[in-house]
Write an enzyme that holds these catalytic residues in place. Structure first.
Site, PDB file in Angstrom:
ATOM      1  N   ASP A  88      39.533  48.769  36.912  1.00  0.00           N
ATOM      2  CA  ASP A  88      39.230  48.302  35.570  1.00  0.00           C
ATOM      3  C   ASP A  88      39.194  46.779  35.593  1.00  0.00           C
ATOM      4  O   ASP A  88      40.027  46.162  36.254  1.00  0.00           O
ATOM      5  CB  ASP A  88      40.369  48.777  34.650  1.00  0.00           C
ATOM      6  CG  ASP A  88      39.961  48.961  33.207  1.00  0.00           C
ATOM      7  OD1 ASP A  88      38.793  49.298  32.969  1.00  0.00           O
ATOM      8  OD2 ASP A  88      40.818  48.782  32.335  1.00  0.00           O
ATOM      9  N   TYR A  90      39.955  42.943  34.434  1.00  0.00           N
ATOM     10  CA  TYR A  90      41.061  42.319  33.701  1.00  0.00           C
ATOM     11  C   TYR A  90      40.725  42.291  32.213  1.00  0.00           C
ATOM     12  O   TYR A  90      39.582  42.034  31.820  1.00  0.00           O
ATOM     13  CB  TYR A  90      41.295  40.896  34.198  1.00  0.00           C
ATOM     14  CG  TYR A  90      41.760  40.806  35.640  1.00  0.00           C
ATOM     15  CD1 TYR A  90      42.966  41.374  36.042  1.00  0.00           C
ATOM     16  CD2 TYR A  90      40.997  40.136  36.590  1.00  0.00           C
ATOM     17  CE1 TYR A  90      43.401  41.276  37.359  1.00  0.00           C
ATOM     18  CE2 TYR A  90      41.427  40.035  37.912  1.00  0.00           C
ATOM     19  CZ  TYR A  90      42.633  40.607  38.289  1.00  0.00           C
ATOM     20  OH  TYR A  90      43.056  40.509  39.593  1.00  0.00           O
ATOM     21  N   PHE A 101      39.341  42.401  41.205  1.00  0.00           N
ATOM     22  CA  PHE A 101      40.514  41.585  41.531  1.00  0.00           C
ATOM     23  C   PHE A 101      40.284  40.083  41.395  1.00  0.00           C
ATOM     24  O   PHE A 101      41.234  39.308  41.402  1.00  0.00           O
ATOM     25  CB  PHE A 101      41.050  41.882  42.946  1.00  0.00           C
ATOM     26  CG  PHE A 101      41.565  43.277  43.116  1.00  0.00           C
ATOM     27  CD1 PHE A 101      42.789  43.634  42.593  1.00  0.00           C
ATOM     28  CD2 PHE A 101      40.816  44.237  43.787  1.00  0.00           C
ATOM     29  CE1 PHE A 101      43.278  44.935  42.736  1.00  0.00           C
ATOM     30  CE2 PHE A 101      41.291  45.533  43.936  1.00  0.00           C
ATOM     31  CZ  PHE A 101      42.524  45.889  43.418  1.00  0.00           C
ATOM     32  N   HIS A 216      48.319  50.437  45.903  1.00  0.00           N
ATOM     33  CA  HIS A 216      47.699  49.368  45.121  1.00  0.00           C
ATOM     34  C   HIS A 216      48.505  48.080  45.280  1.00  0.00           C
ATOM     35  O   HIS A 216      49.738  48.129  45.424  1.00  0.00           O
ATOM     36  CB  HIS A 216      47.651  49.789  43.655  1.00  0.00           C
ATOM     37  CG  HIS A 216      46.774  48.944  42.806  1.00  0.00           C
ATOM     38  ND1 HIS A 216      47.195  47.746  42.266  1.00  0.00           N
ATOM     39  CD2 HIS A 216      45.489  49.117  42.391  1.00  0.00           C
ATOM     40  CE1 HIS A 216      46.219  47.218  41.552  1.00  0.00           C
ATOM     41  NE2 HIS A 216      45.163  48.021  41.612  1.00  0.00           N
TER      42      HIS A 216
END
Length: 252
Positions: A88, A90, A101, A216
């Site tokens: 997803d 930010y 990321f 993760h």
């Protein structure tokens, strides 16, 4: 015209920090991606996704990032030799820049990205980067793709299961069918759920694929079993594997 006015006109326009409108016909993608994306948005799932985005914008929703498909605007298909999958974008103001990321220069580095830099070797062999932007990785051939490509302000997961996943799965399938050699860095259960799709597609098309799986990089899971992200060695392994096959310089 005054000198000041002339100077102002010569300055590049600052990119907005949010999505302002949505028309997939205006997308300008890197080489190799346009047929896949055009086919998706011409079909019913793509039309439903576009209608949803336009409806939310009309309702005043603040949607990030301003360029949802930046990953495939930046990295041509024939240059992809590494893939990092996120979930997803930010959901804070100014954070998302369309690459999994990554955050724009000048934005505080989020905790997951700090752990990525830590695993990369930053803070040991080299200093922590001043910028959290990973655009240079994308330009070198790292496809950094989230499963859902938009999100609303302060509402993580708000655009999950609205149609993006059908497109991003097709993009992953396209890479696995074409890219060779290619290293896939799969962190967390959501990314690892794509391992079967990648492995089957690469095998069916005779492509060489390295699948690396770990937790993760979030602080909630980065140091936990079964496969801690911190210390997994994925960047070094992928770098060496690709260099041995004629593609040096990844994750430098």
């Amino acid at each position: 015209m005054s000198a000041r006015e002339a100077q102002a006109l010569s300055l590049p326009l600052q990119e907005p920090s949010r999505l302002l409108d949505w028309d997939p016909a205006t997308l300008r993608l890197a080489a190799g991606w346009q047929p896949v994306v055009d086919r998706f948005f011409a079909g019913e799932p793509g039309r439903r996704l576009s209608a949803f985005l336009r409806e939310r914008l009309a309702d005043g929703a603040v949607i990030y990032p301003p360029r949802p498909l930046r990953a495939i605007e930046t990295t041509p298909l024939d240059r992809v030799h590494a893939v990092i999958l996120g979930q997803d974008p930010y959901h804070g103001p100014g954070q998302a820049e369309g690459l999994a990321f990554s955050v724009p220069a000048g934005v505080k580095i989020p905790p997951s990205l700090r752990n990525i830099f830590k695993e990369l070797g930053c803070g040991r062999e080299r200093p922590q980067p001043a910028s959290g932007s990973l655009v240079h990785w994308a330009e070198h051939g790292v496809l950094m793709l989230n499963a859902a490509l938009t999100v609303e302000d302060g509402r993580p997961g708000s655009h999950a299961r609205k149609g993006w996943e059908a497109l991003t799965d097709e993009l992953i399938r396209t890479v696995a069918a074409a890219a060779s050699p290619c290293a896939y860095l799969l962190w967390g259960a959501h990314a690892q759920a794509k391992a079967g799709l990648i492995a089957r597609t690469a095998q069916d098309h005779g492509r060489e694929a390295l699948l690396l799986q770990a937790n993760h990089p979030s602080p909630l899971s980065a140091a936990r079993p079964p496969v801690p992200f911190l210390g997994c060695g994925h960047f070094a392994e992928a770098r060496e594997w690709l260099a041995a096959r004629g593609h040096p310089g990844f994750f430098g």
